[in-house]
Design an enzyme around this catalytic site. Structure first.
Site, PDB file in Angstrom:
ATOM      1  N   HIS A  19       0.819  -1.243  -0.009  1.00  0.00           N
ATOM      2  CA  HIS A  19       0.164   0.102  -0.021  1.00  0.00           C
ATOM      3  C   HIS A  19       0.903   1.182  -0.229  1.00  0.00           C
ATOM      4  O   HIS A  19       1.551   1.520   1.040  1.00  0.00           O
ATOM      5  CB  HIS A  19      -0.966  -0.069   1.187  1.00  0.00           C
ATOM      6  CG  HIS A  19      -1.940   1.095   1.094  1.00  0.00           C
ATOM      7  ND1 HIS A  19      -3.404   0.593   1.110  1.00  0.00           N
ATOM      8  CD2 HIS A  19      -2.158   2.368   1.020  1.00  0.00           C
ATOM      9  CE1 HIS A  19      -3.970   1.655   0.906  1.00  0.00           C
ATOM     10  NE2 HIS A  19      -3.276   2.746   1.050  1.00  0.00           N
ATOM     11  N   HIS A 207      -9.995   0.344  -0.262  1.00  0.00           N
ATOM     12  CA  HIS A 207      -9.667   1.413   1.060  1.00  0.00           C
ATOM     13  C   HIS A 207     -10.965   1.049   1.773  1.00  0.00           C
ATOM     14  O   HIS A 207     -12.071   1.583   1.397  1.00  0.00           O
ATOM     15  CB  HIS A 207      -9.604   2.735   0.651  1.00  0.00           C
ATOM     16  CG  HIS A 207      -8.054   3.269   0.262  1.00  0.00           C
ATOM     17  ND1 HIS A 207      -7.602   2.843  -0.944  1.00  0.00           N
ATOM     18  CD2 HIS A 207      -7.218   3.919   0.647  1.00  0.00           C
ATOM     19  CE1 HIS A 207      -6.271   3.332  -1.250  1.00  0.00           C
ATOM     20  NE2 HIS A 207      -6.200   4.089  -0.085  1.00  0.00           N
ATOM     21  N   GLU A 210     -10.394   2.780   7.048  1.00  0.00           N
ATOM     22  CA  GLU A 210      -9.720   3.836   7.579  1.00  0.00           C
ATOM     23  C   GLU A 210     -10.259   5.127   8.314  1.00  0.00           C
ATOM     24  O   GLU A 210     -10.051   5.231   9.474  1.00  0.00           O
ATOM     25  CB  GLU A 210      -8.739   4.268   6.151  1.00  0.00           C
ATOM     26  CG  GLU A 210      -7.681   5.600   6.351  1.00  0.00           C
ATOM     27  CD  GLU A 210      -7.466   6.093   5.217  1.00  0.00           C
ATOM     28  OE1 GLU A 210      -6.524   6.880   5.222  1.00  0.00           O
ATOM     29  OE2 GLU A 210      -7.862   5.883   3.989  1.00  0.00           O
TER      30      GLU A 210
END
Length: 360
Positions: A19, A207, A210
């Protein structure tokens, strides 16, 4: 005697990075030079040291919104194929010099399209990585780099990006990613794009976990059929003090879904107050498939080495821990089985065996 687990030894260790954003890892001097070539006049500093400090300070605001605003400058100077190719080449060289032996670097090509066709942006990335890999091998620091193409959640070009993943997957594109705001933009918003990836058997990471919690992770798994979770660290919201897991956390643990954790970035964007409060070690100890990543090397002022060193120092990790997260990352990489086996047998395990046996 094993080598001490310090920055110098960790730099020698073979590392796998899953990442890392291309537009978040530019060299400050390159930003300045590309801005000059492009006539870009909005940079907040005019020398490399000051510019690097500005990026780190802006990213340290504790706000994901402010953190993301820094990308206006890096993307702003990457608006020609030549600029993209240079940035990609330097990315490969910088990672190789830091001991990374395999990296999967992501970028949203749609952010580069005001001045070039989207295919030209993808091809410039691929050309740059290939040249960087050749140059790194020539100086004795071999690396392989795979390209992840991001679609922005809040935009409507998912089908186009999915098509590019399929079109270029035999020339270096290894998978699809969804980036951008999690809240309000679910990962199944364009089901035709996900269906296209499914039909082609294309890899994808998303994603999730987060800025948002377990519901975002569940949506990534169910709506986009994510194989890996970009960040994914908010899975810790479902881990009780006694270790009891909520349903999404149990599912992620049981399925060994890889977590692309980037602790320094999470602290900078306000997800956690400090590295000591970050759940990376707790998740690792509970058996989650934790990997360690940089996210954005320029904005966070980090490298793969420094991220490992910070986590190891904070939580008392030893060489077993470092090797475990490295081998997890390799197992999760979007690589052909033969290449994964080659890296494991010929590069990763011999590299760690040497560190365990050599105090020098």
């Amino acid at each position: 005697m094993p080598a001490p687990l310090d920055v110098a030894s960790l730099r020698r260790a073979p590392k796998v990075l899953l990442h890392d954003h291309l537009d978040g890892g530019l060299r400050p001097q390159t930003v300045l030079e590309l801005a000059d070539q492009a006539g870009y006049r909005d940079l907040p500093a005019d020398d490399a040291d000051a510019l690097g400090r500005w990026f780190r300070t802006a990213a340290d605001s504790g706000s994901l919104v402010r953190y993301l605003e820094t990308f206006a400058h890096t993307v702003g100077v990457m608006q020609t194929p030549e600029a993209v190719q240079r940035v990609a080449r330097e990315c490969a060289l910088d990672l190789a010099a830091d001991g990374v032996v395999h990296a999967e670097v992501r970028m949203a090509p749609e952010l580069l399209t005001p001045a070039m066709p989207i295919e030209a942006a993808v091809e410039a990335m691929l050309d740059g990585y290939a040249q960087g890999c050749r140059d790194a091998a020539a100086v004795g620091t071999p690396i392989t780099v795979g390209t992840l193409l991001c679609a922005m959640r809040q935009e409507d070009r998912w089908d186009e990006v999915a098509g590019l993943v399929v079109r270029y997957r035999d020339t270096g594109v290894v998978g699809f990613d969804l980036a951008g705001p999690e809240d309000g933009f679910p990962p199944d918003r364009h089901p035709s794009a996900i269906a296209r990836l499914d039909d082609a058997g294309a890899h994808r990471t998303v994603h999730a976990g987060e800025a948002a919690g377990a519901d975002s992770i569940r949506a990534a798994l169910d709506g986009a059929r994510a194989e890996r979770l970009g960040h994914g660290v908010r899975i810790a919201d479902e881990v009780a003090a006694d270790g009891t897991l909520g349903p999404v956390a149990q599912r992620v643990l049981d399925a060994r879904v890889p977590l692309e954790v980037a602790p320094s970035s999470n602290v900078q964007t306000g997800a956690y107050a400090s590295l000591a409060e970050h759940p990376v070690d707790r998740l690792h100890r509970l058996g989650f498939a934790v990997t360690l990543n940089t996210d954005n090397r320029l904005m966070s002022g980090v490298s793969a080495t420094s991220e490992l060193a910070a986590v190891a120092t904070t939580f008392g990790w030893d060489w077993d821990d470092v090797q475990t997260v490295t081998e997890r990352a390799l197992a999760a990489a979007f690589l052909p089985d033969a290449e994964r086996a080659r890296l494991l047998v010929d590069v990763v395990r011999p590299g760690f065996a040497g560190l365990r046996a050599d105090a020098g």
